[in-house]
Design a protein around this motif. Structure first.
Motif, PDB file in Angstrom:
ATOM      1  N   VAL A   1      29.853  42.003  46.590  1.00 27.54           N
ATOM      2  CA  VAL A   1      30.825  42.136  47.383  1.00 27.54           C
ATOM      3  C   VAL A   1      30.201  41.904  48.817  1.00 27.54           C
ATOM      4  O   VAL A   1      30.809  40.993  49.470  1.00 27.54           O
ATOM      5  CB  VAL A   1      31.751  43.441  47.483  1.00 27.54           C
TER       6      VAL A   1
ATOM      7  N   ARG B   1      35.941  37.677  52.571  1.00 31.94           N
ATOM      8  CA  ARG B   1      35.531  38.871  53.117  1.00 31.94           C
ATOM      9  C   ARG B   1      36.497  39.555  53.864  1.00 31.94           C
ATOM     10  O   ARG B   1      36.389  40.868  54.040  1.00 31.94           O
ATOM     11  CB  ARG B   1      33.972  38.647  53.763  1.00 31.94           C
TER      12      ARG B   1
ATOM     13  N   ASP C   1      38.297  42.484  52.082  1.00 34.89           N
ATOM     14  CA  ASP C   1      37.564  43.301  51.301  1.00 34.89           C
ATOM     15  C   ASP C   1      38.172  44.677  51.851  1.00 34.89           C
ATOM     16  O   ASP C   1      38.298  45.664  51.009  1.00 34.89           O
ATOM     17  CB  ASP C   1      36.240  43.407  51.581  1.00 34.89           C
TER      18      ASP C   1
ATOM     19  N   TYR D   1      39.998  35.010  44.863  1.00 36.20           N
ATOM     20  CA  TYR D   1      39.004  36.238  45.230  1.00 36.20           C
ATOM     21  C   TYR D   1      38.478  37.110  44.271  1.00 36.20           C
ATOM     22  O   TYR D   1      37.192  37.294  44.249  1.00 36.20           O
ATOM     23  CB  TYR D   1      40.053  36.866  46.157  1.00 36.20           C
TER      24      TYR D   1
END
Length: 255
Positions: free
Chosen positions: A34, A44, A47, A76
């Motif tokens: 990640v 990002r 997240d 994603y």
């Protein structure tokens, strides 16, 4: 590509899978995936609300898995899973044809360059088809409710949720996992009306649908629950967008 060619691709991915399940991917390794600097900033930014490393650790993604990302959108989850399962695994990303425009096509090409073990399947939503017993792991993030939705504006047809789940069930290997995340609705009311108005679904309805299709609810997580969410607001309302109360269920297809 024609649907038959895409199905052939999916089967090729499935046949490339190791005979035995690989090890669960450690949380630290998922966190490193990640954190990769090569992931696009647009992804990002999601997240914090999606907690992908924690979610995939709970759901049980393994090295070498052949995974399916349903309603992939911008890819994603497909990209994260492809990086995580490694070169002996792969991901098939499925997207309804009405959402696959020039921007989506360009985005997928860029993602494919970063994660070459991803394939793409685009079909009309009401022509949903998958290869049989092909997938070890499925991600269905914030979209199962859409099987109860229809929209002339967005050219999204009316679906039969149980037919959708029958196709999904047949595509999962015995013992395979289906990870389901969705926006929580309060109990009661007609499901299609609730989805049309709020894009949410009653967890009890979702669970009953999956169990009727032959899946077993193995575990649920509170990772994405938010008691402060107003279940009466549409999920795209700026007051709750990205902060909705979300169920996270791990279903398994019995062996």
């Amino acid at each position: 590509m024609r649907n038959t060619a895409l199905l052939t691709l999916a089967l090729a991915l499935a046949l490339a899978s190791p005979a035995a399940a690989g090890p669960k991917i450690p949380p630290s390794e998922l966190a490193a995936v990640v954190a990769a600097a090569s992931r696009p900033e647009e992804s990002r930014k999601l997240d914090e609300s999606r907690k992908p490393a924690e979610v995939l650790a709970f759901m049980g993604l393994r090295k070498g898995d052949i995974a399916l990302d349903l309603f992939t959108g911008g890819g994603y989850w497909a990209e994260i899973m492809a990086r995580a399962v490694g070169p002996r695994g792969g991901v098939l990303a499925w997207e309804p044809a009405n959402f696959y425009d020039a921007k989506a096509k360009q985005g997928f090409a860029e993602m494919k360059a970063r994660a070459p073990n991803v394939g793409l399947m685009v079909t009309p939503a009401d022509a949903f088809a998958l290869p049989a017993s092909a997938f070890d792991f499925v991600m269905l993030n914030l979209n199962y409710h859409d099987t109860y939705w229809q929209s002339a504006q967005y050219k999204f047809p009316r679906l039969d949720p149980q037919a959708f789940l029958r196709t999904l069930h047949a595509s999962v290997k015995p013992g395979g996992i289906v990870a389901v995340i969705d926006h929580v609705a309060d109990p009661g009311g007609d499901t299609r009306e609730v989805v049309e108005k709020l894009h949410r679904i009653d967890p009890a309805v979702l669970r009953a649908d999956f169990e009727r299709a032959g899946f077993v609810l193995e575990a649920e997580s509170n990772l994405l629950r938010n008691p402060a969410d107003d279940h009466k607001k549409m999920v795209f309302d700026p007051a709750v967008r990205g902060k909705t109360d979300r169920l996270a269920y791990r279903f398994r297809k019995p062996r």
